[in-house]
Design an enzyme around this catalytic site. Sequence first.
Site, PDB file in Angstrom:
ATOM      1  N   GLY A 251      -0.930   9.632   1.314  1.00 28.52           N
ATOM      2  CA  GLY A 251      -0.052   8.743   0.571  1.00 28.52           C
ATOM      3  C   GLY A 251       0.969   7.957   1.364  1.00 28.52           C
ATOM      4  O   GLY A 251       1.672   7.104   0.801  1.00 28.52           O
TER       5      GLY A 251
ATOM      6  N   GLU B  11      -3.247  14.770   4.485  1.00 30.72           N
ATOM      7  CA  GLU B  11      -4.494  13.997   4.410  1.00 30.72           C
ATOM      8  C   GLU B  11      -4.250  12.483   4.431  1.00 30.72           C
ATOM      9  O   GLU B  11      -4.524  11.801   3.437  1.00 30.72           O
ATOM     10  CB  GLU B  11      -5.207  14.304   3.092  1.00 30.72           C
ATOM     11  CG  GLU B  11      -5.598  15.733   2.895  1.00 30.72           C
ATOM     12  CD  GLU B  11      -6.110  15.999   1.473  1.00 30.72           C
ATOM     13  OE1 GLU B  11      -6.821  16.982   1.313  1.00 30.72           O
ATOM     14  OE2 GLU B  11      -5.792  15.218   0.554  1.00 30.72           O
TER      15      GLU B  11
ATOM     16  N   GLY C 153      -4.972   8.639   4.882  1.00 30.91           N
ATOM     17  CA  GLY C 153      -6.125   7.746   4.965  1.00 30.91           C
ATOM     18  C   GLY C 153      -5.628   6.408   5.468  1.00 30.91           C
ATOM     19  O   GLY C 153      -5.833   6.012   6.615  1.00 30.91           O
ATOM     20  N   ARG C 154      -4.896   5.718   4.579  1.00 33.18           N
ATOM     21  CA  ARG C 154      -4.390   4.379   4.874  1.00 33.18           C
ATOM     22  C   ARG C 154      -3.631   4.313   6.198  1.00 33.18           C
ATOM     23  O   ARG C 154      -3.804   3.381   6.984  1.00 33.18           O
ATOM     24  CB  ARG C 154      -3.456   3.955   3.733  1.00 33.18           C
ATOM     25  CG  ARG C 154      -3.058   2.502   3.737  1.00 33.18           C
ATOM     26  CD  ARG C 154      -1.959   2.248   2.687  1.00 33.18           C
ATOM     27  NE  ARG C 154      -2.246   2.802   1.394  1.00 33.18           N
ATOM     28  CZ  ARG C 154      -2.866   2.146   0.402  1.00 33.18           C
ATOM     29  NH1 ARG C 154      -3.236   0.900   0.578  1.00 33.18           N
ATOM     30  NH2 ARG C 154      -3.088   2.722  -0.749  1.00 33.18           N
TER      31      ARG C 154
ATOM     32  N   ARG D 230      -8.391  -5.796  -3.205  1.00 28.22           N
ATOM     33  CA  ARG D 230      -7.058  -5.222  -3.454  1.00 28.22           C
ATOM     34  C   ARG D 230      -6.049  -6.199  -4.075  1.00 28.22           C
ATOM     35  O   ARG D 230      -5.265  -5.803  -4.932  1.00 28.22           O
ATOM     36  CB  ARG D 230      -6.499  -4.578  -2.184  1.00 28.22           C
ATOM     37  CG  ARG D 230      -7.380  -3.414  -1.683  1.00 28.22           C
ATOM     38  CD  ARG D 230      -6.697  -2.586  -0.600  1.00 28.22           C
ATOM     39  NE  ARG D 230      -5.595  -1.806  -1.128  1.00 28.22           N
ATOM     40  CZ  ARG D 230      -4.340  -2.128  -1.025  1.00 28.22           C
ATOM     41  NH1 ARG D 230      -3.977  -3.225  -0.386  1.00 28.22           N
ATOM     42  NH2 ARG D 230      -3.404  -1.382  -1.560  1.00 28.22           N
TER      43      ARG D 230
ATOM     44  N   TYR E  72      -4.688  -4.593  -7.384  1.00 32.79           N
ATOM     45  CA  TYR E  72      -3.339  -3.991  -7.312  1.00 32.79           C
ATOM     46  C   TYR E  72      -2.242  -5.025  -7.068  1.00 32.79           C
ATOM     47  O   TYR E  72      -1.129  -4.661  -6.712  1.00 32.79           O
ATOM     48  CB  TYR E  72      -3.265  -2.970  -6.167  1.00 32.79           C
ATOM     49  CG  TYR E  72      -4.448  -2.039  -6.055  1.00 32.79           C
ATOM     50  CD1 TYR E  72      -4.692  -1.077  -7.032  1.00 32.79           C
ATOM     51  CD2 TYR E  72      -5.295  -2.104  -4.958  1.00 32.79           C
ATOM     52  CE1 TYR E  72      -5.778  -0.219  -6.914  1.00 32.79           C
ATOM     53  CE2 TYR E  72      -6.372  -1.242  -4.837  1.00 32.79           C
ATOM     54  CZ  TYR E  72      -6.616  -0.310  -5.824  1.00 32.79           C
ATOM     55  OH  TYR E  72      -7.681   0.531  -5.702  1.00 32.79           O
TER      56      TYR E  72
ATOM     57  N   CYS F 122     -16.776 -16.790  -7.295  1.00 33.12           N
ATOM     58  CA  CYS F 122     -16.676 -17.607  -8.499  1.00 33.12           C
ATOM     59  C   CYS F 122     -15.764 -17.018  -9.555  1.00 33.12           C
ATOM     60  O   CYS F 122     -16.221 -16.632 -10.633  1.00 33.12           O
ATOM     61  CB  CYS F 122     -18.060 -17.883  -9.045  1.00 33.12           C
ATOM     62  SG  CYS F 122     -18.857 -19.125  -8.043  1.00 33.12           S
TER      63      CYS F 122
ATOM     64  N   TYR G 169      -9.368   0.731   2.680  1.00 30.56           N
ATOM     65  CA  TYR G 169      -9.785   0.386   1.324  1.00 30.56           C
ATOM     66  C   TYR G 169     -10.251  -1.067   1.186  1.00 30.56           C
ATOM     67  O   TYR G 169     -10.094  -1.669   0.129  1.00 30.56           O
ATOM     68  CB  TYR G 169      -8.669   0.687   0.316  1.00 30.56           C
ATOM     69  CG  TYR G 169      -8.202   2.125   0.355  1.00 30.56           C
ATOM     70  CD1 TYR G 169      -9.019   3.146  -0.124  1.00 30.56           C
ATOM     71  CD2 TYR G 169      -6.957   2.468   0.881  1.00 30.56           C
ATOM     72  CE1 TYR G 169      -8.604   4.467  -0.070  1.00 30.56           C
ATOM     73  CE2 TYR G 169      -6.538   3.796   0.936  1.00 30.56           C
ATOM     74  CZ  TYR G 169      -7.364   4.785   0.458  1.00 30.56           C
ATOM     75  OH  TYR G 169      -6.953   6.088   0.507  1.00 30.56           O
TER      76      TYR G 169
HETATM   77  N1  LLP Z   1      -5.993  12.824  -0.476  1.00 29.85           N
HETATM   78  C1  LLP Z   1      -6.407  12.598  -1.741  1.00 29.85           C
HETATM   79  C2  LLP Z   1      -6.772  13.737  -2.580  1.00 29.85           C
HETATM   80  C3  LLP Z   1      -6.490  11.288  -2.231  1.00 29.85           C
HETATM   81  O1  LLP Z   1      -6.882  11.091  -3.477  1.00 29.85           O
HETATM   82  C4  LLP Z   1      -6.149  10.201  -1.387  1.00 29.85           C
HETATM   83  C5  LLP Z   1      -6.253   8.823  -1.869  1.00 29.85           C
HETATM   84  C6  LLP Z   1      -5.755  10.480  -0.061  1.00 29.85           C
HETATM   85  C7  LLP Z   1      -5.676  11.799   0.351  1.00 29.85           C
HETATM   86  C8  LLP Z   1      -5.393   9.407   0.919  1.00 29.85           C
HETATM   87  O2  LLP Z   1      -4.312   8.627   0.511  1.00 29.85           O
HETATM   88  P1  LLP Z   1      -3.687   7.540   1.508  1.00 29.85           P
HETATM   89  O3  LLP Z   1      -3.070   8.272   2.679  1.00 29.85           O
HETATM   90  O4  LLP Z   1      -4.789   6.639   1.956  1.00 29.85           O
HETATM   91  O5  LLP Z   1      -2.684   6.839   0.686  1.00 29.85           O
HETATM   92  N2  LLP Z   1      -7.909   2.193  -3.407  1.00 29.85           N
HETATM   93  C9  LLP Z   1      -6.468   2.317  -3.388  1.00 29.85           C
HETATM   94  C10 LLP Z   1      -6.026   3.645  -2.847  1.00 29.85           C
HETATM   95  C11 LLP Z   1      -6.607   4.822  -3.583  1.00 29.85           C
HETATM   96  C12 LLP Z   1      -6.191   6.132  -2.980  1.00 29.85           C
HETATM   97  C13 LLP Z   1      -6.929   7.243  -3.605  1.00 29.85           C
HETATM   98  N3  LLP Z   1      -6.649   8.504  -3.044  1.00 29.85           N
HETATM   99  C14 LLP Z   1      -5.891   1.155  -2.585  1.00 29.85           C
HETATM  100  O6  LLP Z   1      -6.642   0.331  -2.091  1.00 29.85           O
HETATM  101  O7  LLP Z   1      -4.676   1.045  -2.451  1.00 29.85           O
END
Ligand code: LLP
Length: 435
Positions: free
Chosen positions: A252, A294, A296-297, A334, A338, A365, A394
């Site tokens: 997150g 965890e 991701g982004r 995105r 969003y 389109c 993403y």
């Molecule tokens: N762990 C779990 C259980 C999650 O559901 C997620 C993201 C993460 C870790 C990683 O979160 P991050 O560090 O990337 O914020 N498609 C959306 C984001 C969806 C995130 C879903 N879960 C976007 O493009 O902003």
Amino acid sequence: MEIPKNRLLPDTAQINSLGHLEIGGVDVVDLAKRYGTPIYLYDETTLRNRMREFVSSLKETYPKSKVLYAGKAFLIKKMTRILAEEGLGLDVVSGGEIYIAKESNFPMENVYFHGNNKTIEELKFALEVGVRNIVVDNLDELKLLVSLVKRRPINILFRLTPGVDPHTHSYISTGKIDSKFGFQLNSKDLETAVELVKTDTFLNFKGLHCHIGSQIFDTKFFRISAEIMAEQVVTFTKKWNLPVEELDMGGGLGIAYKPSDDPPTPKEMAVSVADPIGEVCNREGIELPTLILEPGRYIVGNAGVTVYTVGTIKEIPEIRKYVSVDGGMADNPRPMLYQAEYTAFLANKMNKIPVETVTIAGRFCESGDILIDKAVLPTVENGDVLVISATGAYNYSMSSNYNMCPRPIVIGVRDGKDEVWVEREKYSDLVRLQR
Ligand code: LLP
């Protein structure tokens, strides 16, 4: 144009003697010429820097810790190889993500399987290929697992819903109770799950998990959820006699999408979750669990940019100037999903001063296919190489073939060399599965 100081662009981004944007020692204008556009461009140095920074920030703050990369942000075979080299684990949410990990020989013991509706086939596949850690989302899933796991024991973590809503910027304890993910705290389902896990020989209770949201800029939400989860550690350990070996606080952490963005650091995230856990465990005389995060982004977001070519330009006097590029909502949904805001650069005009505000439109389109509403750029002309930053997370993973457009090529750069990570889709790929 300038390279923003807030790590919006990859760490290796600079302006070369031709006034072109260079990433990973590779001239982006030259790259566009050689491979065509659009390109998802990843800087391997930035990927590794972010991984190392995250792992070391957490380790310094809380030595007994692990980092899992959230594969949903961007998962290809190359990524899993880099992750393995850098010693990160992997959070997966589907059979497909597990398949990619398996195909690149990722160590399966470092994979954690999440999801609110894992299918029987996916669970069977996971067990078959050696995934040992399942983050159980609900009672139905637990019952399914009891029926499936009859030989080799597996580790399970319960996903809980701590009731923290980071998006409204207020702590509404009832707000996020309405979530499709996880066990509700103090619920009948959770109690039943606890009983079930205690009596089953093959389900080894390992710990707890939560994830409160994504692109979070205020670390107080991590702190609040860590306080709630730490109290759950006490309940599980003392009331239910189920010691919590691992506490996974999810991902997150937010990143910069605009030059003015100032997101918190991994260190700040680590401190905000580690503090409450330490305090509560100390107070209760409970052994500290292993803390898992965890991201991701954070790992991939700023390591990637998308490279487009400017096509048609349409000016509506007094209203706006539309600059259309050769990609859009299919490679980056995105902004439409969003209202995400992005920043553009002209890779071939980095020495020029921004003089006009334009709208960057996609080629798809739909009138709503707008990538950036107001981009401030040097005079834009047909053929310019336009780069949108912070598209590493993403974008590829949520891309589509809308309008039957092939997906872009994915290229990695490092030390002046470029490498194709994923080939550009061809028209023939569009009919490959059709009968
Ligand atoms: N762990 C779990 C259980 C999650 O559901 C997620 C993201 C993460 C870790 C990683 O979160 P991050 O560090 O990337 O914020 N498609 C959306 C984001 C969806 C995130 C879903 N879960 C976007 O493009 O902003």
